[in-house]
Write an enzyme that holds these catalytic residues in place. Structure first.
Site, short mmCIF file in Angstrom:
data_model
loop_
_atom_site.label_atom_id
_atom_site.label_comp_id
_atom_site.label_asym_id
_atom_site.label_seq_id
_atom_site.Cartn_x
_atom_site.Cartn_y
_atom_site.Cartn_z
N HIS A 40 1.43 34.31 83.93
CA HIS A 40 1.14 35.54 83.19
C HIS A 40 1.74 36.79 83.86
O HIS A 40 1.80 37.85 83.24
CB HIS A 40 -0.38 35.72 83.02
CG HIS A 40 -1.12 36.10 84.25
ND1 HIS A 40 -1.88 35.20 84.98
CD2 HIS A 40 -1.24 37.28 84.91
CE1 HIS A 40 -2.43 35.81 86.01
NE2 HIS A 40 -2.05 37.08 86.00
N ASP A 78 -0.78 28.17 84.02
CA ASP A 78 -0.53 29.54 84.48
C ASP A 78 0.25 29.56 85.79
O ASP A 78 -0.08 30.31 86.72
CB ASP A 78 -1.84 30.32 84.63
CG ASP A 78 -1.61 31.82 84.74
OD1 ASP A 78 -0.56 32.30 84.31
OD2 ASP A 78 -2.49 32.51 85.29
N SER A 128 -2.89 39.02 91.86
CA SER A 128 -2.68 37.84 91.03
C SER A 128 -1.30 37.27 91.32
O SER A 128 -0.29 37.98 91.33
CB SER A 128 -2.79 38.22 89.56
OG SER A 128 -2.67 37.10 88.73
#
Length: 700
Positions: A443, A475, A552
């Site tokens: 993402h 992901d 992230s």
């Protein structure tokens, strides 16, 4: 020539277990480790299966065929105090593997510790998360004391100390029961451990979020306070020492009444097991006072084990089949304190090779001179601790050079003030091969129209990255920069990760190098379905180490400096998720250079399905959340310039319906994108308000 004899022993706790296999000479020939084996918490069937799994691993380690039974297998497990359930567990182990052993014997974990440190009779006193004690006389009689769990006591255990610390602070603030000393430092430790600001923030940890081991973990912080001279912490540990000594006195009195004083001629060995005993100098004042008050008149030899109590379980297993398994007592345990008392209760204690601790010089100030002396002792003791105990800094020093900052630029849009390409999003990654291969979240780098990927290394240099492989379901993504001989991150294993283990989340949010957060693993088994991933049989690591937006894609690192996960998302304070590194290794092994797949219809959000468990945790942390929300997805991130951004969706929104149809998982969002043309009517909850938005997905 007689065949080799083999005896197995299991040390089983609530969180982890050890198994050893010894040959007939008492030599360890096979070992294995496994998860907790308390049958009350998981059921007899699962407990038996875990024992068999460990036994097979140890047999392979020893080179013993799986169909060759041991002569005897001893299970000394947490919670095994009831003979009827012990017999059921032994039978279930034999049912699951008839070739496991010719005999299976089950006893409590206290028995395993006792036979490891005092096979000819003595006492075991467990003071870990909880407490428990057992005395065995030379002629085989046994007497127990305590060990009834946190609801009925666990006096002197880590949970008992932590609970008393919190209760003392609460009662002092309420004026209900004034504390004997200032509670400021203890209250600060409580707030830090539970990540709380007010007393109300602690209430979930005493009800729906209660975890005994996590609660007990506060005691480690209190121990450090006691060592540094905090009077309230010293008082708590002195009380714990008195409680533990009361177990000794109670068992001695019961055995003396039954067998007479001659039983203790020559003294009693006390096997001290558990993390609380690491704070012996803080426990000692209360323990000695209690022994004097109860007029314990025999010598005590306090020892700690040098080996796993699985050795005692193997020795006990051999004893059940009338075999005398050789052992070296000096190799099994060490004496750390000897207590002696005459008939008048006069105490004489000696440390065996252990330096006197700070607590002895702090408790019982009687003059300003003693305070100054104690302060100097504390200062001298603390010197050098930054270098000795900065384990987080050590992890960062090893891991940081491989962490990178990733920025996604829009090649067609520019910032009106700087003239530079508009930044769509940013994140982190880490170098896994020295030829420029970087791992990050999917993402972070995909579903960004007109995107250009920029990568900034720790040395400040900037490079253009090219996406090589993407797996949207898990992901994960890899990208490459044209560089050689780069520092790489070591990849560990997530298979043996344990709840409560310390981890460090690293990243470069907003191009800030080496941004670090630390915490513990809350769960290793959060299913992928709960996070809205379709078609991927995967579990996630849940941690309370904050994973911010910019972190992230960065690594979740263990204390060995190895990546054991890749940071994925933070839902709210104390709830963050990471992808286990074992899945990442599988992805890297299958990775091939190819264009990243993208959805035909694109919203531009990262989302999390709200299961019942996650909804409960969100309500605990956000009292303003409407009570009637029973389903939905949480919008975790919105990409600038995306359809969701232009339509008004914001991070933190909870989408409950699309075009009037309830949204229960992320799969419902995908289904709406694929099956519904044109704009989408989105019903969402934002704080206390309910909003209705129109979002027009893009085709690309």
């Amino acid at each position: 020539m007689e065949p080799t004899r083999y005896f197995g022993g299991v040390e089983g706790g609530g969180t982890h277990s050890n198994l050893v296999i010894c040959d007939g000479l008492g030599r360890v020939v096979g070992r294995s480790r496994g998860p907790g084996t308390n049958h009350w918490s998981m059921g007899i069937d699962e407990c038996a299966q875990r024992v068999i799994t460990m036994l097979h691993a140890a047999k392979r380690d020893a080179g013993i065929p799986l169909d060759t039974p041991l002569d005897s297998l001893g299970l000394t497990l947490s919670g095994c105090e009831q003979e009827s359930s012990n017999a059921m567990l032994a039978a279930r182990v034999r049912e699951k593997d008839a070739a496991c052993a010719q005999a299976v014997y089950v006893a409590s974990d206290t028995a395993g510790s006792l036979f490891t440190g005092a096979p000819n009779g003595g006492m075991v006193l467990i003071a870990g998360t909880g407490s428990n004690s057992l005395l065995r006389t030379p002629d085989g009689h046994q007497y127990g004391c305590g060990g009834w769990g946190y609801l009925f006591g666990d006096e002197g255990g880590a949970y008992w100390i932590a609970f008393r610390a919190v209760k003392t602070v609460f009662d002092d603030m309420d004026g209900l029961r004034p504390a004997p000393h200032d509670t400021e430092l203890v209250w600060a430790a409580v707030r830090e451990h539970f990540r709380a600001e007010t007393r109300a923030d602690l209430l979930p940890y005493a009800s729906t979020l209660f975890d005994k081991s996590h609660f007990a973990g506060l005691t480690a912080k209190l121990s450090k306070l006691a060592e540094s001279g905090d009077a309230m912490s010293q008082h708590l540990f002195a009380d714990a020492g008195a409680a533990l000594a009361a177990h000794v006195a109670a068992l001695a009195e019961r055995a003396q009444r039954a067998h007479g004083a001659v039983l203790f001629r020559g003294g009693v060995r006390v096997v001290c097991v558990g993390s609380v005993w690491n704070s012996w100098h803080a426990l000692r004042p209360g323990a000695l006072n209690q022994l004097a008050a109860r007029r314990v008149k025999f010598d005590l030899e306090l020892v700690r084990l040098r080996v796993s109590s699985a050795m005692g379980a193997a020795w006990l297993a051999a004893k059940q089949v009338d075999y005398d398994l050789p052992r070296d007592d000096t190799a099994f345990c060490e004496v750390f304190y000897t207590y002696r008392s005459d008939i008048n209760g006069k105490i004489n204690g000696t440390h065996n090779g252990i330096e006197n601790g700070i607590t002895e010089n702090v408790i019982g100030y009687v003059s300003a001179k003693e305070r100054l002396n104690a302060a100097k002792l504390i200062s001298d003791k603390l010197a050098g601790r930054r270098d000795q105990f900065n384990f987080i800094a050590d992890v960062v020093a090893v891991s940081a050079p491989s962490v990178v900052y990733i920025e996604i630029k829009d090649s067609r849009r520019t910032d009106p003030y700087t003239g530079e390409s508009l930044t769509l999003s940013n994140g982190s990654g880490f170098i896994v091969k020295d030829d420029g291969l970087i791992l990050t979240n999917a993402h972070v780098v995909v579903n960004k129209p007109n995107a250009v990927v920029k990568v900034k290394l720790m040395d400040g240099s900037n490079h253009t990255g090219f996406v090589e492989d993407v797996d949207l379901k898990s992901d994960l993504a890899t990208l490459r920069i044209p560089m050689k001989n780069l520092p790489t991150m070591r990849l560990g294993s997530s298979a043996d990760l344990k709840p409560g283990e310390w981890v460090v989340a690293m990243g470069s949010p907003l191009a800030l190098s080496n941004t670090v957060t630390a915490g513990v693993v809350s769960s290793t088994q959060r299913a992928s379905e709960e996070l809205g991933l379709r078609g991927k049989d995967m579990v996630y690591i849940q941690t309370d180490a904050p994973i911010t937006f910019g972190n992230s894609g960065g690594p979740l690192v263990n204390l060995d400096g190895e990546a054991i996960g890749i940071n994925s998302m933070k839902v709210t304070s104390g709830i963050s998720f990471a992808i286990p590194i074992d899945y990442v290794k599988e992805f890297l092994a299958k990775s091939k250079t190819k264009a990243p797949p993208v959805s035909k219809r694109y919203l531009g959000i990262t989302m999390l399905s709200l299961t019942d468990n996650i909804l409960m945790e969100l309500r605990m942390r956000n009292p303003e959340m409407p009570k009637d929300i029973e389903h939905g997805i949480l919008v975790w991130k919105v990409i600038i310039g995306s359809p969701a951004y232009n339509g008004g969706l914001q991070p933190g929104d909870i989408v409950t319906h699309i075009n009037g149809t309830p949204v229960r998982t992320a799969a419902d969002i995908y289904a709406a994108l694929e099956s519904t043309p044109g704009p989408l009517t989105v019903d969402a909850v934002r704080g206390r308000a309910r909003v209705r938005l129109t979002v027009t997905p893009e085709m690309h």
